[in-house]
Enzyme design. Structure first.
Site, PDB file in Angstrom:
ATOM      1  CG  ASN A   1      -1.987  -1.058   1.156  1.00  0.00           C
ATOM      2  OD1 ASN A   1      -2.348  -1.516   0.080  1.00  0.00           O
ATOM      3  ND2 ASN A   1      -2.499  -1.469   2.315  1.00  0.00           N
ATOM      4  N   GLY A   2       0.553   2.183  -0.899  1.00  0.00           N
ATOM      5  CA  GLY A   2       1.319   3.421  -0.996  1.00  0.00           C
ATOM      6  C   GLY A   2       2.526   3.347  -1.913  1.00  0.00           C
ATOM      7  CB  SER A   3       4.083   0.577  -3.763  1.00  0.00           C
ATOM      8  OG  SER A   3       2.968  -0.002  -4.413  1.00  0.00           O
ATOM      9  N   GLY A   4       2.468   3.209  -5.162  1.00  0.00           N
ATOM     10  CA  GLY A   4       2.263   3.960  -6.400  1.00  0.00           C
ATOM     11  C   GLY A   4       1.441   3.226  -7.444  1.00  0.00           C
TER      12      GLY A   4
ATOM     13  CB  SER B   1      -4.078   3.222  -6.939  1.00  0.00           C
ATOM     14  OG  SER B   1      -4.493   1.965  -6.439  1.00  0.00           O
TER      15      SER B   1
ATOM     16  CD  GLU C   1      -4.776  -3.731  -4.169  1.00  0.00           C
ATOM     17  OE1 GLU C   1      -5.157  -4.888  -3.967  1.00  0.00           O
ATOM     18  OE2 GLU C   1      -3.632  -3.332  -3.887  1.00  0.00           O
TER      19      GLU C   1
END
Length: 273
Positions: free
Chosen positions: A40-43, A45, A164
């Site tokens: 999560n937050g890796s880029g 989306s 997701e």
């Protein structure tokens, strides 16, 4: 060879001046199933939104089937891409399943005489024909997501991005959606490119290619077997291995290549004889 998606020297900076992608490059060929993986937050989306033209790169360019994404071409590019989001309830607009699939066709001004056949065919592809008269809210999570997928498929996109899409589903629903994607890959071949955004490595194992990103940087890119062989790199970037990979990691005698669950069971049964 024409690329389905080509990302060239992409840089994206948030309004708070935080830079997520810096000279990022990625090419996806027509017909590939690419699993875009990261915590999560890796880029993940954000990258999908950039491809869809929902966000604008600070620098660099994105090309979809040789069409450069720009303010003047964004609608044409979006017409080639369908997107399925994490929560299917956010995509429903029709009173029934059939109405929901019809919504996109109506917006594209498809002849109403052709629509019933198109709706029926699309629902059949995702295994939801018997539910066409049901109200969407009465369906299970997996069924809802397959209807959302049908609504996208009806518009005949060249690319489908699933962001997701199984994250909110129970194991049965998740399995049904992934089985549907596998069927789509077999049925449409090079005519349909799939990009599944996930942090579930068992799902990523079904794809042709796994791309791992972290903080907007490309970490690993290869076949599932190639990527899963880099267990230390995956763990360092907050990711695990598929279940079968984690099992193999604890074995004294290991297979020479990555095996999925069924292959691993077969290997274990023969190696212990």
């Amino acid at each position: 060879m024409e690329n389905a998606i080509k990302i060239n020297n992409l840089t994206y900076q948030y309004q708070n001046q935080t830079t997520l992608f810096q000279d990022f490059n990625l090419t996806i060929d027509p017909g590939q199933w690419v699993a875009l993986v990261g915590h999560n937050g890796s880029g993940k989306s954000t990258l999908a939104k950039l491809i869809m033209g929902l966000l604008t790169p600070t620098q660099g360019g994105i090309t979809v089937f040789n069409q450069v994404l720009s303010e003047s071409t964004v609608n044409d590019v979006r017409s080639q891409i369908g997107m399925v989001f994490q929560n299917p309830d956010n995509q429903f607009v029709g009173a029934t399943v059939a109405d929901d699939v019809a919504f996109g066709l109506e917006n594209n001004e498809i002849d109403t005489k052709l629509m019933p056949k198109m709706i029926a065919k699309t629902l059949e592809i995702v295994g939801m024909s018997e539910y066409q008269d049901r109200e969407p809210h009465t369906l299970s999570g997996g069924q809802k997501q397959r209807v959302a997928l049908a609504s996208v498929l009806a518009l005949q996109p060249k690319i489908i991005i699933l962001d997701e899409a199984t994250a909110m589903l129970d194991p049965e629903g998740r399995q049904a959606v992934m089985a549907t994607l596998t069927q789509l890959k077999e049925q449409f071949g090079d005519a349909l490119t799939l990009v599944t955004i996930t942090h579930d490595m068992d799902e990523a194992a079904l794809a042709d290619r796994v791309v791992v990103i972290n903080d907007g940087q490309l970490i690993l890119d290869g076949t599932p077997a190639q990527v899963f062989s880099e267990a230390d790199v995956l763990h360092h970037n907050g990711l695990g291995l598929p279940f079968s990979g984690e099992v193999v990691a604890h074995l004294n005698q290991k297979p020479q290549k990555y095996l999925n669950e069924s292959e691993l069971i077969s290997w274990l049964s023969t190696s212990n004889k």
